[in-house]
Scaffold this motif. Sequence first.
Motif, PDB file in Angstrom:
ATOM      1  N   THR A   1       5.169  -3.129  -5.761  1.00 60.69           N
ATOM      2  CA  THR A   1       4.518  -2.554  -4.589  1.00 60.69           C
ATOM      3  C   THR A   1       5.176  -1.231  -4.220  1.00 60.69           C
ATOM      4  N   ALA A   2       4.549  -0.549  -3.289  1.00 63.04           N
ATOM      5  CA  ALA A   2       5.065   0.735  -2.818  1.00 63.04           C
ATOM      6  C   ALA A   2       6.434   0.569  -2.168  1.00 63.04           C
ATOM      7  N   TYR A   3       6.787  -0.699  -1.806  1.00 63.70           N
ATOM      8  CA  TYR A   3       8.073  -0.936  -1.155  1.00 63.70           C
ATOM      9  C   TYR A   3       9.168  -1.286  -2.151  1.00 63.70           C
TER      10      TYR A   3
ATOM     11  N   ARG B   1     -11.948   0.355  -0.256  1.00 65.93           N
ATOM     12  CA  ARG B   1     -10.809  -0.253   0.431  1.00 65.93           C
ATOM     13  C   ARG B   1     -11.232  -0.810   1.776  1.00 65.93           C
TER      14      ARG B   1
ATOM     15  N   ARG C   1       2.109 -11.117  -0.058  1.00 62.32           N
ATOM     16  CA  ARG C   1       1.437 -10.089  -0.820  1.00 62.32           C
ATOM     17  C   ARG C   1       2.310  -8.843  -0.996  1.00 62.32           C
ATOM     18  N   TYR C   2       3.058  -8.511   0.040  1.00 66.11           N
ATOM     19  CA  TYR C   2       3.889  -7.314  -0.037  1.00 66.11           C
ATOM     20  C   TYR C   2       5.327  -7.639  -0.431  1.00 66.11           C
ATOM     21  N   GLY C   3       5.586  -8.901  -0.713  1.00 65.77           N
ATOM     22  CA  GLY C   3       6.919  -9.296  -1.169  1.00 65.77           C
ATOM     23  C   GLY C   3       7.997  -9.005  -0.148  1.00 65.77           C
ATOM     24  N   LEU C   4       7.665  -9.164   1.156  1.00 67.91           N
ATOM     25  CA  LEU C   4       8.613  -8.780   2.200  1.00 67.91           C
ATOM     26  C   LEU C   4       9.956  -9.515   2.118  1.00 67.91           C
TER      27      LEU C   4
ATOM     28  N   VAL D   1       8.748   1.221   6.324  1.00 63.92           N
ATOM     29  CA  VAL D   1       9.045  -0.151   5.920  1.00 63.92           C
ATOM     30  C   VAL D   1      10.493  -0.255   5.461  1.00 63.92           C
ATOM     31  N   ARG D   2      10.927   0.712   4.654  1.00 63.64           N
ATOM     32  CA  ARG D   2      12.301   0.667   4.143  1.00 63.64           C
ATOM     33  C   ARG D   2      13.321   0.854   5.276  1.00 63.64           C
TER      34      ARG D   2
ATOM     35  N   ASP E   1      11.768  -9.971  -0.298  1.00 60.01           N
ATOM     36  CA  ASP E   1      12.647  -9.180  -1.170  1.00 60.01           C
ATOM     37  C   ASP E   1      13.418  -8.110  -0.392  1.00 60.01           C
ATOM     38  N   LEU E   2      12.840  -7.654   0.721  1.00 58.94           N
ATOM     39  CA  LEU E   2      13.434  -6.539   1.460  1.00 58.94           C
ATOM     40  C   LEU E   2      14.449  -7.015   2.500  1.00 58.94           C
TER      41      LEU E   2
ATOM     42  N   THR F   1       9.056  -3.963  -3.897  1.00 58.39           N
ATOM     43  CA  THR F   1       9.043  -5.409  -4.098  1.00 58.39           C
ATOM     44  C   THR F   1       8.071  -5.736  -5.238  1.00 58.39           C
ATOM     45  N   THR F   2       8.134  -6.970  -5.711  1.00 58.56           N
ATOM     46  CA  THR F   2       7.280  -7.359  -6.824  1.00 58.56           C
ATOM     47  C   THR F   2       6.492  -8.604  -6.463  1.00 58.56           C
ATOM     48  N   ARG F   3       5.232  -8.635  -6.862  1.00 53.38           N
ATOM     49  CA  ARG F   3       4.467  -9.865  -6.682  1.00 53.38           C
ATOM     50  C   ARG F   3       3.666 -10.147  -7.949  1.00 53.38           C
TER      51      ARG F   3
ATOM     52  N   PRO G   1       2.365  -5.004   7.012  1.00 49.73           N
ATOM     53  CA  PRO G   1       3.779  -5.177   6.658  1.00 49.73           C
ATOM     54  C   PRO G   1       4.735  -4.647   7.716  1.00 49.73           C
TER      55      PRO G   1
ATOM     56  N   LEU H   1      -4.639   1.768   9.431  1.00 53.79           N
ATOM     57  CA  LEU H   1      -4.027   0.816   8.502  1.00 53.79           C
ATOM     58  C   LEU H   1      -2.817   1.435   7.822  1.00 53.79           C
ATOM     59  N   ASP H   2      -3.021   2.645   7.275  1.00 56.36           N
ATOM     60  CA  ASP H   2      -1.972   3.242   6.456  1.00 56.36           C
ATOM     61  C   ASP H   2      -0.668   3.434   7.223  1.00 56.36           C
TER      62      ASP H   2
ATOM     63  N   TYR I   1       0.617   1.555   9.251  1.00 53.88           N
ATOM     64  CA  TYR I   1       1.367   0.293   9.361  1.00 53.88           C
ATOM     65  C   TYR I   1       1.779  -0.233   7.983  1.00 53.88           C
ATOM     66  N   ARG I   2       1.562   0.599   6.951  1.00 52.63           N
ATOM     67  CA  ARG I   2       1.969   0.211   5.610  1.00 52.63           C
ATOM     68  C   ARG I   2       2.917   1.247   5.012  1.00 52.63           C
ATOM     69  N   ASP I   3       3.274   2.231   5.815  1.00 49.80           N
ATOM     70  CA  ASP I   3       4.049   3.362   5.342  1.00 49.80           C
ATOM     71  C   ASP I   3       5.366   2.915   4.691  1.00 49.80           C
ATOM     72  N   ALA I   4       5.541   3.296   3.428  1.00 51.35           N
ATOM     73  CA  ALA I   4       6.678   2.784   2.650  1.00 51.35           C
ATOM     74  C   ALA I   4       8.017   3.226   3.243  1.00 51.35           C
TER      75      ALA I   4
ATOM     76  N   GLU J   1       1.687  -0.230  -8.020  1.00 51.79           N
ATOM     77  CA  GLU J   1       0.655  -0.211  -6.982  1.00 51.79           C
ATOM     78  C   GLU J   1       0.234   1.206  -6.624  1.00 51.79           C
TER      79      GLU J   1
END
Lengths: 367, 346
Positions: B326-328, B264, A43-46, A13-14, A48-49, B330-332, A222, A4-5, A7-10, B254
């Motif tokens: 969030t870690a990215y 989790r 949920r992850y506010g994608l 993602v950036r 915004d990116l 972004t805001t929710r 994400p 999981l982690d 595929y969520r790596d910040a 987050e």
Amino acid sequence: MKHLDEYRDARLVRITAGEIRGLVTRPWVLMEVCGGQTHTIMRYGLPDLLPPEVEFVHGPGCPVCVTALETMDRAMAMAARPGVIFACYGDMMRVPGSRLDLFRVKAAGGDIRIVYSPMDALKLARDNPHREVVFFGVGFETTAPANAMAAHAARRDGVGNFSMLASHVLVPPAVRAILGAEGNRVQGLIAPGHVCTVMGYREYEELSAEYGIPIVVAGFEPLDLLAATLMLARQLEQGQARLENQYSRSVTRDGNAAARRLMDEVFETADRKWRGIGRLPLSGLRMRGSYDEQNAEVRFETAVEAVEEPSECISAMVLRGRAKPTDCPAFGGRCTPRNPMGAPMVSTEGACAAYYHFRRTESEGEL
Amino acid sequence: MNRFSCPAPLPQRETVVMGHGSGGVLSAELLREVILPAFSNPLLDRMEDQAIFESPGRRLAFTTDSFVVKPLFFPGGDIGSLAVHGTVNDLAMGGAEPRYLSVSLILEEGLAISDLRRIVRSMGAAARACGAAIVTGDTKVVERGSGDGVFINTAGIGVARDGARMSASAARPGDAVIVSGPLGDHGVAILTQREGLELESAVESDSAPLHTLVRDMLDVTTEIHCLRDPTRGGLASTLNEIAGQSGVGIVLEEGSIRVRDGVRGACELLGLDPLYVANEGKLAAVVPAELADRVVEAMRAHPLGREAAVVGAVVDRDRGRVLMRTAYGTTRVVGMLAGDQLPRIC
């Protein structure tokens, strides 16, 4: 957490979001079909990116949302019968029918149990041989094999008190209804990874060719969704329209043959009414005649009237990607998760609920 | 001799029967043999209808809570210890140290006496560990099918700390939000036990009394603005209440919110959000930013606050709402739940 982690790596993602920003030169409208993907995006506010040129519209991929009012009414009529244990997934409990929901039926004395798997419902039937256990089998192609397995096992093992109210829906006919509709805005499609894990992606290759749009099969984290967005943007910018598989850690071209055989043994395609969309030909699965004994609709006569959907609710437009939840005059006021008017506000996967729970903030100028 | 004309009910030692709620011989027997030994102390042993105690010129805190948890026994606790900790923590969130507790037991016909014994012993042990005495109580029995084994109500009286004036309406922009440890242990422990889910690493309930942790925090400063234990509805609901009552916004980071891997994993599996899952041994505090480091330091020196951390800040915008960065980047919005969190279909 492993699997999981990564595929969520910040950082990744950036980087991926940066690549998309560097690539996009024109506005593109993308649709993610699956409610689970909508959930992740919100949920992850994608958004915004992403560059403002990339617009996500949210597809009809929440099985809870598209279950017809009549099916909900039928489920409640069965759940209210004395002697019946009615088993369903948790998020079906709050879905409004034409007058009630399953929570209210339960409070009035209906024996309704939340289960996590159809096999739990089958176990209920084995443990309560003097009761009739009805399982509410909803979902897309993803849940169909497990539901088929429960019916198959009930017949094989002679569990005579188990039956299923099956209301399965299929993704490709809904995608056709959206892409083929007049005024369609969708230019690129993110296909549902879990559905394709079962079904493979040949059907989506056909859709891509038929409508001349790029389709990417994607996962639910994400990074999956951003990678799929990048793949779609690249194709669109280069004028291509083919199928790509981002979710190769789970999806193959032919899918899961054993699961499909089981589905095919128990179910056959049938016309199905979709909440918010209407009747679509051959867009659902019903139980075959050879499974009449496990078919709750055959076992229990339940007369249900045809009902109109609330006229103010624009879920038809939302589910077709023609309107955002926030375009609805009832959104957030007369229609909230506590008091949902239409189904997309009910399930956490529904587009309206995802917007409601995770909507942007006033400081960012929206809402 | 009486037996000849008026037979007493058959001796019943294995399960609770309706007669245990009759107020007669069986009731007395249950009290004498099962319940009183678990709670014994001088005030209770007087066996009056009420307990009378001195409270010369003190600020007192008073609270009550009912416990209907299923299953009765779960990893990390049981309904008995939970019923003590829940009420002790409600007192502690007012800066009060627990002194006296009441216990009302509603027993279902058919409950095994051995289970009841285990529950009341656990309650007695929990109360003694908290320095509180169970000084009054009541027992009723309902017919089989009208209860769920045992329901427990506890009420508690505590002595409030001088100077402590915490309130959910006292958060101010600029304050720091502190959480005492990882979230969701209790809710996941209950759910996995109830649903028979087998996880690689068993999750235990965090059920624990928080009054000594609060004492250590108040030793640093009595300027703690808000103090709440995020039980049902989890941290998200608690912070939404604070944001609403204080008329402020709260922004969470987050990356600073801890959730154990087992919790989790279970939440991923069940489609739940740990922010909304119940805790029974955690607290959330809102304190002036300049005191936050010292409060966190004091919390980390306490066994129940080892993983305490600042998780967010109170802001002067988005009033009444809780946001998550969030870690990215972004805001929710972290909203209130409509009802119970429902497991998702797929």
